[in-house]
Design an enzyme around this catalytic site. Structure first.
Site, mmCIF file in Angstrom:
data_model
loop_
_atom_site.group_PDB
_atom_site.id
_atom_site.type_symbol
_atom_site.label_atom_id
_atom_site.label_comp_id
_atom_site.label_asym_id
_atom_site.label_seq_id
_atom_site.Cartn_x
_atom_site.Cartn_y
_atom_site.Cartn_z
ATOM 1 N N GLN A 1 -1.416 -8.913 -7.361
ATOM 2 C CA GLN A 1 -0.728 -7.641 -7.151
ATOM 3 C C GLN A 1 0.285 -7.710 -6.022
ATOM 4 O OE1 GLN A 1 -3.788 -4.213 -7.159
ATOM 5 N NE2 GLN A 1 -4.965 -6.082 -7.288
ATOM 6 N N ARG A 2 -0.026 -8.519 -5.030
ATOM 7 C CA ARG A 2 0.846 -8.528 -3.856
ATOM 8 C C ARG A 2 1.747 -9.749 -3.793
ATOM 9 N NH1 ARG A 2 -3.869 -9.560 0.728
ATOM 10 N NH2 ARG A 2 -3.848 -11.823 0.569
ATOM 11 N N ASP B 1 0.809 -1.225 0.000
ATOM 12 C CA ASP B 1 0.000 0.000 0.000
ATOM 13 C C ASP B 1 0.841 1.272 0.000
ATOM 14 O OD1 ASP B 1 -2.432 -1.331 -0.064
ATOM 15 O OD2 ASP B 1 -2.469 -1.580 2.106
ATOM 16 N N MET C 1 -5.886 -2.700 -6.057
ATOM 17 C CA MET C 1 -5.970 -2.631 -4.598
ATOM 18 C C MET C 1 -5.649 -1.224 -4.069
ATOM 19 S SD MET C 1 -4.197 -6.149 -3.289
ATOM 20 C CE MET C 1 -5.078 -7.713 -3.232
ATOM 21 N N GLY C 2 -6.043 -0.971 -2.841
ATOM 22 C CA GLY C 2 -5.740 0.291 -2.180
ATOM 23 C C GLY C 2 -6.975 0.853 -1.518
ATOM 24 N N ARG C 3 -7.005 0.771 -0.224
ATOM 25 C CA ARG C 3 -8.193 1.144 0.531
ATOM 26 C C ARG C 3 -8.310 2.663 0.681
ATOM 27 N NH1 ARG C 3 -7.193 -2.016 4.606
ATOM 28 N NH2 ARG C 3 -8.604 -3.733 4.121
#
Lengths: 417, 417
Positions: free
Chosen positions: B302-303, B145, B189-191
């Site tokens: 992605q991770r 992140d 992703m990314g909150r």
């Protein structure tokens, strides 16, 4: 047959693969260097480029950019999903194709695509023959689905298989990281044949792959599936499942249809559009277990992740394009180039190149042999591993720029005819 | 401070990254070689391994297998999402941790994780200080992140960014292959911070990335979005959009919540579980345009896509682990290792290593600076590119076996204490 002098057209069709441009490059490079081929044209968006007189002159491209095609995914000339009618029903398109061929002096036509493209090749070849127009037509196969008849495997499949196996190994590590129970359902492409999903077995062979693998070759029953998953989950605390998007129940109904409000969209060839299966099965498992359940779709990266392509696939695909030109110049027509599996004196895999009748290839689908599955039909055995492992060898020699792929940039200049 | 002799524990926590094990390896290798560190233990599943006396002896592992950790994704020691209560509220866990530390003679504790892990480090450090137990606690950051305060960037982010940019370039080629109009929505992703989604701008910079990029830093209005997409689609016949899973409207409501029957599942830290945004936005665009619209989730690859990791990230992550040990042995405690951006005499990127107060790091989230976005807040400008490009340089030196990653296999042997 004697040497036939004239221009050639290369066109690409169907869904993308990581290496379809390697084949096109093999064809273009060989054609540009061949003295019998007077001009090399690219047809934009498959056969549509011929129908719409939308060609580009490949000799006007920078050779270094053409060379980058070998590592650039998806069809750089553009693709189409356009099915030619039978000439006996409607010959409008064929007349138009013949007109374009005559206008540009085209004597060689190379079509780089899947089953439907081989069908197109076959129809064009027959029409030209019936109309006494001397044109040699060769199919250069590509399909991640690996379902073309005749050839040992299809250009594009090994790279997709390598990406799927690699990704499954990484997902395995990710999915097992917590000590709380998790179930992971990974949906893999493949409408009628399970070749892509089977590639997940390569990860299992390496000790970090799915516990269960389901292909469309075998009927899938949701209740039996849930029991099988629960059994593994209760014992291990984890379960990873690879499913083909095309799995069907005993009645032939797609499992994805059960849970999804599928838009009834069909693609240009009348195939149902699939998807959402992982989410559906994840929902079923959530309701039946206490596990954290995750559904993942590998999605279209399966067919375009050139950064994880198999160098074996790249070289073979290039050669398929090269050999199509060589055979056509030698006098061959109405054939598809394909692969024959052989081995050297040490028993190591060797790929030999052959040609196949288009009639036998078009519109047939090769499935995984029944005896390559395990007894419970939820995994592949050593026969599949022996088949697939040689195909995924070698890492892509893709050129990088600033840490990212340097894909080809074509000028796409119209011919001055 | 003088040399402190004793054992050390290394634990990993939070979500996986491609390089978290590179940091752990840097820590383990350096600790095994350090004369002040008498034993090196791995704690299985983060702090839970300490609480449950579930340690392994790293000296019993084959050094060659340990070295493979550098290229193995996800936490090889296992992870957890476990939040320690404040000791003032409930000190049960702390007593248990102290007991384990005493049992094994632990004088060094290294915690390899994200924001929540730095919070855990900070709490343990304070408790040990208050109870006069001499133990040096160091945080080794990781988070795709990229939202940890202080450090220039976070271990794990560059590899995720490289995978996202590479995949976007490949998706671009795939999505533009047909001549029929297509709109592609890619969910990343990314909150709360848009760092991962921003990485798609690296693909745009290379001429094959999304037309529009939306991050959670800016309010997202669906109607304005639809108009923007329609404008591009009507002009170009195609539009590719990258959206962060965490985009919210002006009222702060997640866009994903509008269209999804989100299960109200929360993770261990009370964060809402997001997802399904791409499908939702694809549905909205389908209703408002005549385009073929596709929604794609890059999902957890992605991770964990170690096969596409940044070698820069791998080396920096290794060094972060190494430096945590070196600084702790020198006498430092209650700090997180971090990165300071510097440059050489030619202006080239150089990473220097520093330490940061855990208090300042824990539970804060670093966002993308407002002036790194373009004026219309649907793209990143050259400031982001200059920031990110040096981080994704270099290809992984991952060991391959049979054309697939050779990930580490640890024996995980319990200590004989």
């Amino acid at each position: 047959m004697s040497a036939l002098k004239g221009a050639c057209i290369i066109a690409q069709s169907g869904g993308p693969t990581s290496v379809i441009n390697a084949s096109a490059y093999g064809c273009i490079k060989t054609a540009l260097e061949n003295e019998n081929i007077t001009a090399v044209y690219g047809s934009l968006n498959g056969i549509k480029g011929v129908l719409n007189d939308n060609l580009i002159d490949m000799s006007k491209e920078d050779p270094a950019e053409l060379a980058l095609m070998k590592y650039t995914p998806s069809s750089i000339l553009g693709s189409c999903r356009y099915k030619l009618k039978d000439a006996s029903v409607d010959d409008t398109d064929y007349k138009c194709i013949l007109e374009t061929f005559k206008k540009y002096g085209v004597r060689y036509f190379f079509y780089n695509g899947g089953n439907d493209s081989m069908d197109t090749c076959n129809k064009i070849s027959k029409y030209m023959l019936e109309h006494d127009y001397d044109c040699r037509v060769m199919g250069i196969p590509k399909t991640i689905d690996n379902d073309l008849a005749g050839t040992d495997h299809c250009p594009g499949y090994p790279s997709a298989a390598k990406y799927i196996a690699t990704s499954m190994m990484e997902i395995y590590h990710d999915a097992r990281v917590y000590d709380i129970g998790t179930i992971t359902v990974v949906e893999i492409m493949g409408r009628n044949a399970g070749w892509l999903t089977a590639a997940a077995a390569l990860a299992t062979e390496k000790g970090c792959g799915p516990d269960l693998i389901y292909c469309p070759e075998n009927a899938f029953e949701v209740d039996a599936f849930v029991e099988r998953v629960k059994g593994i989950y209760e014992k291990e605390g984890k379960c990873i499942i690879a499913v083909s998007e095309g799995i069907r129940d005993g009645k032939g109904k797609y499992i994805s249809e059960y849970g999804n409000d599928l838009s009834n969209a069909k693609d240009g060839f009348g195939h149902a559009q699939l998807g959402g299966l992982a989410a559906y099965l994840a929902g079923v498992l959530k309701a039946k277990t206490d596990a954290k359940v995750r559904g993942i779709e590998l999605s279209l990266l399966q067919r375009c992740a050139a950064h994880c392509a198999s160098q074996t696939d790249i070289e073979e695909s290039f050669n398929a394009g090269r050999i199509a030109v060589e055979k056509a110049v030698e006098g061959m027509t109405d054939r598809m180039v394909g692969y024959l599996r052989s081995s050297d004196e040490n028993g190591n895999y060797v790929c030999e190149y052959g040609v196949f009748d288009l009639t036998g290839v078009a519109n047939t689908e090769k499935k995984i042999p029944a005896d390559w599955f395990n007894e419970t039909k939820d995994g592949l055995n050593e026969k599949y591993i022996a088949y697939a492992l040689p195909l995924i060898q070698g890492e892509t020699q893709m050129v990088k720029e600033d840490g990212l792929p340097r894909f080809t940039r074509l000028k796409k200049i119209k011919p001055t005819v």
